[in-house]
Design an enzyme around this catalytic site. Structure first.
Site, mmCIF file in Angstrom:
data_model
loop_
_atom_site.group_PDB
_atom_site.id
_atom_site.type_symbol
_atom_site.label_atom_id
_atom_site.label_comp_id
_atom_site.label_asym_id
_atom_site.label_seq_id
_atom_site.Cartn_x
_atom_site.Cartn_y
_atom_site.Cartn_z
ATOM 1 N N ASP A 273 1.153 1.955 -26.100
ATOM 2 C CA ASP A 273 0.958 0.811 -25.227
ATOM 3 C C ASP A 273 0.642 -0.525 -25.809
ATOM 4 O OD1 ASP A 273 1.196 -1.052 -22.972
ATOM 5 O OD2 ASP A 273 0.686 0.476 -21.547
ATOM 6 N N ASP A 274 1.479 -1.556 -26.179
ATOM 7 C CA ASP A 274 0.910 -2.748 -26.825
ATOM 8 C C ASP A 274 0.397 -2.489 -28.047
ATOM 9 O OD1 ASP A 274 1.540 -3.706 -24.126
ATOM 10 O OD2 ASP A 274 -0.554 -4.537 -23.850
ATOM 11 N N CYS B 239 6.242 -4.101 -20.253
ATOM 12 C CA CYS B 239 6.197 -2.509 -19.928
ATOM 13 C C CYS B 239 7.170 -1.809 -19.188
ATOM 14 C CB CYS B 239 4.677 -2.263 -19.310
ATOM 15 S SG CYS B 239 4.338 -0.762 -19.272
ATOM 16 N N ARG C 255 9.990 0.725 -20.438
ATOM 17 C CA ARG C 255 10.091 2.246 -20.266
ATOM 18 C C ARG C 255 11.459 2.555 -19.482
ATOM 19 N NH1 ARG C 255 4.264 3.858 -21.156
ATOM 20 N NH2 ARG C 255 3.659 1.929 -22.037
ATOM 21 N N LYS D 182 0.770 7.164 -18.788
ATOM 22 C CA LYS D 182 1.349 5.892 -18.213
ATOM 23 C C LYS D 182 2.822 6.082 -17.964
ATOM 24 C CE LYS D 182 1.746 1.109 -18.456
ATOM 25 N NZ LYS D 182 1.096 -0.234 -19.174
ATOM 26 N N HIS E 197 4.538 3.712 -14.940
ATOM 27 C CA HIS E 197 5.129 2.389 -14.580
ATOM 28 C C HIS E 197 6.556 2.070 -14.449
ATOM 29 C CE1 HIS E 197 3.593 -1.929 -15.493
ATOM 30 N NE2 HIS E 197 3.672 -1.787 -14.313
ATOM 31 N N SER F 43 -0.217 0.179 -15.244
ATOM 32 C CA SER F 43 -0.885 -0.425 -16.215
ATOM 33 C C SER F 43 -2.481 -0.123 -16.162
ATOM 34 C CB SER F 43 -0.531 -1.873 -16.503
ATOM 35 O OG SER F 43 0.433 -2.018 -17.193
ATOM 36 N N HIS G 269 -3.428 -0.688 -24.667
ATOM 37 C CA HIS G 269 -3.159 -1.872 -23.528
ATOM 38 C C HIS G 269 -4.725 -2.139 -23.162
ATOM 39 C CE1 HIS G 269 -2.180 -3.962 -19.814
ATOM 40 N NE2 HIS G 269 -0.964 -3.679 -20.232
ATOM 41 N N ASP H 21 5.619 0.444 -26.386
ATOM 42 C CA ASP H 21 6.732 0.067 -25.624
ATOM 43 C C ASP H 21 6.891 -1.477 -25.753
ATOM 44 O OD1 ASP H 21 3.938 -1.059 -24.958
ATOM 45 O OD2 ASP H 21 4.397 -0.927 -22.792
ATOM 46 N N ASN H 22 5.959 -2.169 -26.604
ATOM 47 C CA ASN H 22 6.320 -3.553 -26.928
ATOM 48 C C ASN H 22 5.206 -3.988 -27.946
ATOM 49 O OD1 ASN H 22 5.364 -3.704 -23.445
ATOM 50 N ND2 ASN H 22 4.133 -4.469 -25.215
ATOM 51 N N LYS I 90 4.031 -9.392 -27.775
ATOM 52 C CA LYS I 90 4.384 -8.781 -26.303
ATOM 53 C C LYS I 90 4.622 -10.126 -25.367
ATOM 54 C CE LYS I 90 2.099 -6.678 -22.226
ATOM 55 N NZ LYS I 90 0.895 -6.021 -21.724
#
Lengths: 484, 484
Positions: free
Chosen positions: B57-58, B97, B101, B154, B156, B179, B253, B305-306, B326
């Site tokens: 994540d991130d 996010c 996903r 996660k 989301h 998140s 994240h 994810d980003n 992001k």
């Protein structure tokens, strides 16, 4: 610890033993050979290692595969890093060519040798100055220990005879005496053509052997190949004697040239082709060392003179996550890819974030060549042996970022303070920061988050360090202002 | 080509044979074993490989050692890349996010499933929407081929029961449903404390097992370890049946948490500690596959994810040489580190600059699980088999960069055209470029040199592509606007 002999008896024995093995007495000879090998290993500590310094031009922090470039493939340098040690916080001595090379060769900040100036940043074809004879170069130091020495490639520390490599400790020289974009001939096109479709005939660059011009304009399309051939020949012809090779590629400095074998080879375009040929060259050098069996007995160090020339558009490289490039005292101008390789002596795959600089290579190489620590008087460098061979801490406590003769910034441990800032090549004035900008470079390599306001004790410590440098690093008259 | 059996008889034979070896008949059994091994190798082509998707994540393009980070050490991911294949031009399906996903799980641009919006960029705790039951997820597809499936981490894509992993093809779920910075409790501090010295109790984040909340607030300091333990247990308990593991770390994240073992471990500070624990987790998964002998029979894919959350200061990562992070349709927002690993099947050490996306993982995984090409109706993805297993060309001709429901940019081959631009999180308006900005991303990954003026044919080709997307990719009503 170091033998004063020029010849390494253990090495000679090992190589000549190979030739006389006869099938019928193989077992007997295997025993003898094992004794020779055993003694060779024992002797290694006492013999002098070879030293190969590969220095490239205007390569940015983000221009190699192993430093994260997406479309330039550098398998030989990537492998060199996998087999050796990669530095993350390694600095050139200056952000432009001449002072950077003076710092490398002398182990001293270039203000001490007059090899920087606030008016002319480097030497030009009309320059009459150069590295003074009074300077003790790494080549002179190492040669004094019985090494064969050769300089191949770009010099840029003075092109008059008294300043050339052969006057500064090198037995021989083959290369161009200043930058490959100097001596632009009248009538040559400018703009994108000059940077992306250059022709050899546009620049009247001389190629020299020792003190003589042997080709003009130098055929830059084959220059990387010819430097490489020269380097390989030098290594092969010095297997019985320790050697110091300084291989200073004149590329990927603009204008960009590569041999036909590398035309359109890279996904990155012309700049990528050129870097990939330099990578090929490194592979040729390392393979020669492997094939001759000298790899276990040779330190190879690779780095660049300064950051990428960003104002050249797509003909310039990238500093990756670092701010700014060549000509700047922001990280992108002076933090460089740097890889050390010595199989069996440097642990494979190491990554170090210890603070180090080209200034440190003089004492490091000098100690390896056999000079006692007490005799190394160059005060700006720190021996990197503990970093290289023990994955230890660097002895270097701080580093100064000069632009011309002035200290623009200082690094101390993780932190960097900027007192003066200015864009690399713009016409903007120098900005004086009465309150310095301070960054934690380990946490913030892109220099985005100024922490000076929260850390008054750092402001004070940096002020003391600045006073130390201003008192200690004498600025002598500039060689760069001596012109026709 | 693919066997419909859930049990792999060759695998069972190989493992049980190990247990009965007796010293006195070792030679005889060695012959028998060699027959079993031989048949196992023969059977492998017909059996179903395991699939492990690790999604973080991130994480930014420049946050791993192998992608050039100077002070974050990621030896396990670096090794994964050395043993596998590293992508340089791999995109997440969106720059934030929830839509990212959705794109991964469905193999479709998120506009098709309503999982994006121009008002709310992701799902929040007060959301009532989620991934519609009508969507065919990669978990449903793979489960339909007889795989055990588990989601860890996660989600989301909706936290109401009908949207949870167990309603979308996963046999089990353990993780947080949105998140880790949602459900901030009143009175919690803001500013630097919140990003650099967070405490678990400030966020009322639920930890769920299947459809039940089992801990609230989730102890995020141990969450990476617990996800890892869950993943390892799942792998170990599915050695007799093909499995699909989706391990979606909720870190790095912000807010950043790590277990005591990783406190101050990294030179990079808190963010580095967290990434280094995620790297450790990847090592645990790969080591479990090695130890169980499943490594030769498992595709592991790692990506994020980003891009990095740059507005979080030093608590956010870096996109390296890419612009922005992001939330943005500049490269830094959606181009991700991506590594594929399958010893014996993916050639070690490959680097590919082929165009690929998380959208492509649905058809790639689905084909590997045994679904015929003709039955894969998800139209936005392209099977990556030729890239992964033959170092071949990507079938993907183009890719769209959506922000919310609008196409901000398009990539076609080496080129990218920006029609709309806006900073990731700023209050600045969307800028419409009547003449698009066009960059050659292979030559210019930092998007610095607009070439639209010199390439009118590219402007035209991109305009046709934009028309194609606008006609073809239907935007359905948003799930993200359904709230309390």
């Amino acid at each position: 610890m170091f033998s004063p002999l020029n010849m390494n008896p253990a090495r000679v024995s090992r190589y000549s033993a190979k030739r006389h093995v006869h099938m019928s007495i193989r077992i007997f000879l295997a025993v003898i050979a094992s004794i020779f090998v055993g003694s060779a290993i024992q002797m290694k500590g006492a013999s002098k290692p070879n030293i190969v310094m590969i220095f490239v031009d205007d390569l940015g922090y983000g221009d190699l595969g192993v430093y994260g470039n997406p479309t330039i493939r550098t398998p030989h340098l990537d492998r060199m890093a996998q087999e050796g040690m990669r530095f993350t916080d390694f600095y050139s001595a200056a952000s432009v060519c001449t002072p950077s090379r003076a710092g490398l060769m002398t182990g001293r900040y270039p203000v001490r040798s007059g090899m920087c100036s606030d008016r002319r940043r480097v030497l030009f074809p009309n320059s009459k100055g150069g590295l003074p004879a009074s300077e003790w170069t790494m080549a002179e130091a190492i040669k004094g220990q019985g090494y064969a020495t050769a300089a191949v490639g770009k010099w840029h520390l003075g092109h008059l005879p008294q300043f050339l490599p052969t006057s500064h400790g090198f037995d021989s020289y083959f290369g161009i005496p200043y930058s490959n974009d100097m001596d632009l001939l009248p009538g040559s096109p400018g703009g994108a053509a000059r940077s992306l479709e250059p022709e050899v005939e546009w620049w009247n660059v001389p190629l020299m052997r020792d003190e003589k011009v042997v080709e003009r304009p130098a055929d830059q399309t084959t220059i990387t190949r010819r430097y490489t051939q020269e380097a390989v020949t030098f290594i092969k012809s010095n297997q019985e004697k320790p050697f110091f090779l300084y291989l200073a590629h004149s590329l990927p400095h603009v204008p960009l040239f590569r041999s036909p074998q590398f035309e359109n080879k890279s996904l990155r375009g012309l700049f990528g082709d050129v870097v990939e040929e330099v990578d090929w060259s490194v592979g040729q050098v390392l393979n020669t060392l492997r094939e001759t069996g000298l790899d276990q007995h040779t330190l190879v160090f690779f780095t660049s003179d300064n950051g990428p020339w960003l104002t050249q558009g797509p003909a310039g490289g990238t500093a990756g996550l670092l701010h700014e490039g060549k000509g700047s005292t922001w990280e992108g101008g002076m933090r460089e890819p740097a890889i050390a390789w010595w199989p069996g002596k440097i642990k494979a795959g190491g990554i170090t974030s210890e603070l180090a600089s080209t200034l440190d290579l003089f004492p490091t190489f000098a100690r390896l060549s056999g000079i006692p620590e007490s005799e190394i008087t160059q005060k700006d460098g720190y021996d990197l042996a503990s970093v290289l061979f023990e994955n230890g801490r660097s002895a270097r406590p701080h580093f100064a970022f000069y632009r011309g003769t002035r200290i623009f910034a200082l690094r101390m441990g993780a932190y960097k303070a900027h007192y003066l800032t200015k864009s690399a090549y713009g016409g903007d004035p120098v900005v004086e920061h009465e309150n310095p900008l301070i960054f934690n470079l380990l946490h913030d390599p892109s220099e985005r988050f100024d922490i000076a306001g929260q850390r008054p004790e750092l402001v004070k410590a940096f002020e003391n360090l600045r006073t130390h440098y201003l008192n200690e690093a004498e600025v002598v008259p500039s060689q760069l202002e001596i012109v026709d």
